[in-house]
Enzyme design. Structure first.
Site, PDB file in Angstrom:
ATOM      1  N   LYS A 120     -38.783  30.185  -6.620  1.00  0.00           N
ATOM      2  CA  LYS A 120     -38.702  29.704  -8.012  1.00  0.00           C
ATOM      3  C   LYS A 120     -37.241  29.551  -8.424  1.00  0.00           C
ATOM      4  CE  LYS A 120     -40.560  30.385 -12.635  1.00  0.00           C
ATOM      5  NZ  LYS A 120     -40.953  28.970 -12.744  1.00  0.00           N
ATOM      6  N   HIS A 177     -42.471  36.269  -9.858  1.00  0.00           N
ATOM      7  CA  HIS A 177     -42.816  35.021  -9.161  1.00  0.00           C
ATOM      8  C   HIS A 177     -42.321  35.074  -7.727  1.00  0.00           C
ATOM      9  CE1 HIS A 177     -43.337  33.436 -13.261  1.00  0.00           C
ATOM     10  NE2 HIS A 177     -44.137  32.554 -12.696  1.00  0.00           N
TER      11      HIS A 177
HETATM   12  N1  NAD Z   1     -46.079  24.205 -16.028  1.00  0.00           N
HETATM   13  C1  NAD Z   1     -46.804  24.848 -15.112  1.00  0.00           C
HETATM   14  O1  NAD Z   1     -47.983  25.185 -15.316  1.00  0.00           O
HETATM   15  C2  NAD Z   1     -46.178  25.148 -13.766  1.00  0.00           C
HETATM   16  C3  NAD Z   1     -46.907  25.764 -12.750  1.00  0.00           C
HETATM   17  C4  NAD Z   1     -46.310  25.920 -11.485  1.00  0.00           C
HETATM   18  C5  NAD Z   1     -45.009  25.475 -11.276  1.00  0.00           C
HETATM   19  N2  NAD Z   1     -44.319  24.912 -12.313  1.00  0.00           N
HETATM   20  C6  NAD Z   1     -42.976  24.336 -12.135  1.00  0.00           C
HETATM   21  O2  NAD Z   1     -43.128  23.078 -11.493  1.00  0.00           O
HETATM   22  C7  NAD Z   1     -41.970  22.790 -10.714  1.00  0.00           C
HETATM   23  C8  NAD Z   1     -42.379  22.471  -9.273  1.00  0.00           C
HETATM   24  O3  NAD Z   1     -43.061  23.579  -8.731  1.00  0.00           O
HETATM   25  P1  NAD Z   1     -43.599  23.560  -7.221  1.00  0.00           P
HETATM   26  O4  NAD Z   1     -44.064  24.935  -6.978  1.00  0.00           O
HETATM   27  O5  NAD Z   1     -44.506  22.414  -6.980  1.00  0.00           O
HETATM   28  O6  NAD Z   1     -42.193  23.325  -6.441  1.00  0.00           O
HETATM   29  P2  NAD Z   1     -41.968  22.747  -4.975  1.00  0.00           P
HETATM   30  O7  NAD Z   1     -40.561  23.079  -4.641  1.00  0.00           O
HETATM   31  O8  NAD Z   1     -43.060  23.173  -4.067  1.00  0.00           O
HETATM   32  O9  NAD Z   1     -42.105  21.154  -5.175  1.00  0.00           O
HETATM   33  C9  NAD Z   1     -41.189  20.381  -5.889  1.00  0.00           C
HETATM   34  C10 NAD Z   1     -41.178  18.995  -5.260  1.00  0.00           C
HETATM   35  O10 NAD Z   1     -40.409  18.093  -6.065  1.00  0.00           O
HETATM   36  C11 NAD Z   1     -39.733  17.219  -5.173  1.00  0.00           C
HETATM   37  N3  NAD Z   1     -38.620  16.549  -5.855  1.00  0.00           N
HETATM   38  C12 NAD Z   1     -37.333  16.972  -6.022  1.00  0.00           C
HETATM   39  N4  NAD Z   1     -36.627  16.037  -6.687  1.00  0.00           N
HETATM   40  C13 NAD Z   1     -37.472  15.008  -6.946  1.00  0.00           C
HETATM   41  C14 NAD Z   1     -37.317  13.750  -7.609  1.00  0.00           C
HETATM   42  N5  NAD Z   1     -36.153  13.357  -8.132  1.00  0.00           N
HETATM   43  N6  NAD Z   1     -38.402  12.948  -7.717  1.00  0.00           N
HETATM   44  C15 NAD Z   1     -39.584  13.312  -7.193  1.00  0.00           C
HETATM   45  N7  NAD Z   1     -39.786  14.492  -6.541  1.00  0.00           N
HETATM   46  C16 NAD Z   1     -38.740  15.319  -6.428  1.00  0.00           C
HETATM   47  C17 NAD Z   1     -39.302  18.123  -4.014  1.00  0.00           C
HETATM   48  O11 NAD Z   1     -39.030  17.370  -2.859  1.00  0.00           O
HETATM   49  C18 NAD Z   1     -40.562  18.992  -3.859  1.00  0.00           C
HETATM   50  O12 NAD Z   1     -41.494  18.422  -2.956  1.00  0.00           O
HETATM   51  C19 NAD Z   1     -41.057  24.013 -10.882  1.00  0.00           C
HETATM   52  O13 NAD Z   1     -40.153  23.755 -11.936  1.00  0.00           O
HETATM   53  C20 NAD Z   1     -42.021  25.124 -11.291  1.00  0.00           C
HETATM   54  O14 NAD Z   1     -41.396  26.151 -12.044  1.00  0.00           O
HETATM   55  C21 NAD Z   1     -44.883  24.754 -13.540  1.00  0.00           C
END
Ligand code: NAD
Length: 240
Positions: A138, A134
């Site tokens: 991450k 990744h």
């Molecule tokens: N299940 C899936 O299919 C899948 C796919 C991609 C990513 N993910 C997971 O999703 C999560 C986010 O991934 P991303 O790439 O969008 O990350 P990212 O870092 O781009 O975005 C995360 C966002 O969450 C915000 N955030 C932090 N604390 C918060 C809160 N208390 N309330 C609301 N927002 C808050 C941050 O400011 C940020 O904008 C990670 O855990 C990643 O591993 C899962």
């Protein structure tokens, strides 16, 4: 029309916003770390899609459930708290669905891994290894999908009982999950069966975040009127 809150407006939150069809969804609010739902929720929502950070999930789910909002949770790395989340959902009598990976392609990959493991039980000369690669931002390691892949192998391979992460040497009954972090890689998962003579590899490689977002929106349609605790397999199993 489904009233949708987007909780976590990062890479995934933005992709969900851009793909939510205007015929099915109305985005009632977008929340992030600077305007989290517990202090900024104004508009009522039927369902929230939550992609934030592992440390935020429990707090966000509790708050959203307390407001009667069902949750699609895509955030990974919180699964040691799954029983607490399940208890919250029961207490507020709302709906919740989660997946370490919402892409239909990864769920097809999981099915192939299970089938391959069942075949490989007859060929003890092959060992098995999981690798996941990744992007460098991450937060969790190994990835939720890497762990789920190892769990499916353990359920289906008689010789494997547990997994280890980035071990120099794994015991005969353990599966080693090797993690790589490389700039700009959306997500690659591999299962490699290896003998002295050859190797057989199953690979899922995400080309973009689109597949995750589409699956999360499918899950939002599934959960918006339901109560209870679900996994994406419950949606995937019903795709015709
Ligand atoms: N299940 C899936 O299919 C899948 C796919 C991609 C990513 N993910 C997971 O999703 C999560 C986010 O991934 P991303 O790439 O969008 O990350 P990212 O870092 O781009 O975005 C995360 C966002 O969450 C915000 N955030 C932090 N604390 C918060 C809160 N208390 N309330 C609301 N927002 C808050 C941050 O400011 C940020 O904008 C990670 O855990 C990643 O591993 C899962």
């Amino acid at each position: 029309m489904i009233e949708l809150a987007i909780v976590g407006y990062g890479k995934m939150g933005k992709m969900i916003e851009s793909l939510a069809s205007a015929e099915k969804f109305h985005i009632s609010g977008v929340y992030d770390v600077i305007n989290p739902p517990e202090t900024h929720l104004k508009e009522k929502a039927d369902v929230a899609i939550e992609f934030s950070a592992p440390s935020e999930v429990l707090k966000n789910v509790e708050f959203l459930a307390s407001k009667g909002i069902n949750v699609v949770c895509g955030t990974t790395g919180w699964y040691d708290k799954a029983s607490e989340v399940e208890a919250i959902i029961k207490r507020y009598n709302t709906g919740f669905i989660y997946a370490s990976n919402f892409s239909v392609g990864v769920n097809l990959f999981f099915q192939m891994v299970k089938d391959a493991a069942a075949i490989m039980n007859r060929f003890s000369e092959y060992n098995v290894l999981v690798t996941e690669t990744h992007h460098t931002q991450k937060l969790d390691k190994p990835s939720g999908t890497g762990i789920r892949t190892a769990e499916y192998l353990i359920e289906n391979l008689e010789s494997k009982k547990s997994y280890v992460s980035d071990a120099e040497r794994a015991a005969a009954n353990e599966i080693n999950i090797i993690s790589h972090r490389i700039e700009n890689v959306v997500g690659v998962h591999e299962v490699k069966f290896e003998s002295e003579a050859d190797s057989i590899t199953l690979t899922h490689s995400a080309k973009s975040r689109r597949g995750f977002a589409e699956g999360a929106l499918l899950a939002a349609e599934f959960i918006h009127t339901k109560k209870g605790f679900y996994k994406f397999e419950d949606v995937f199993g019903n795709i015709k």
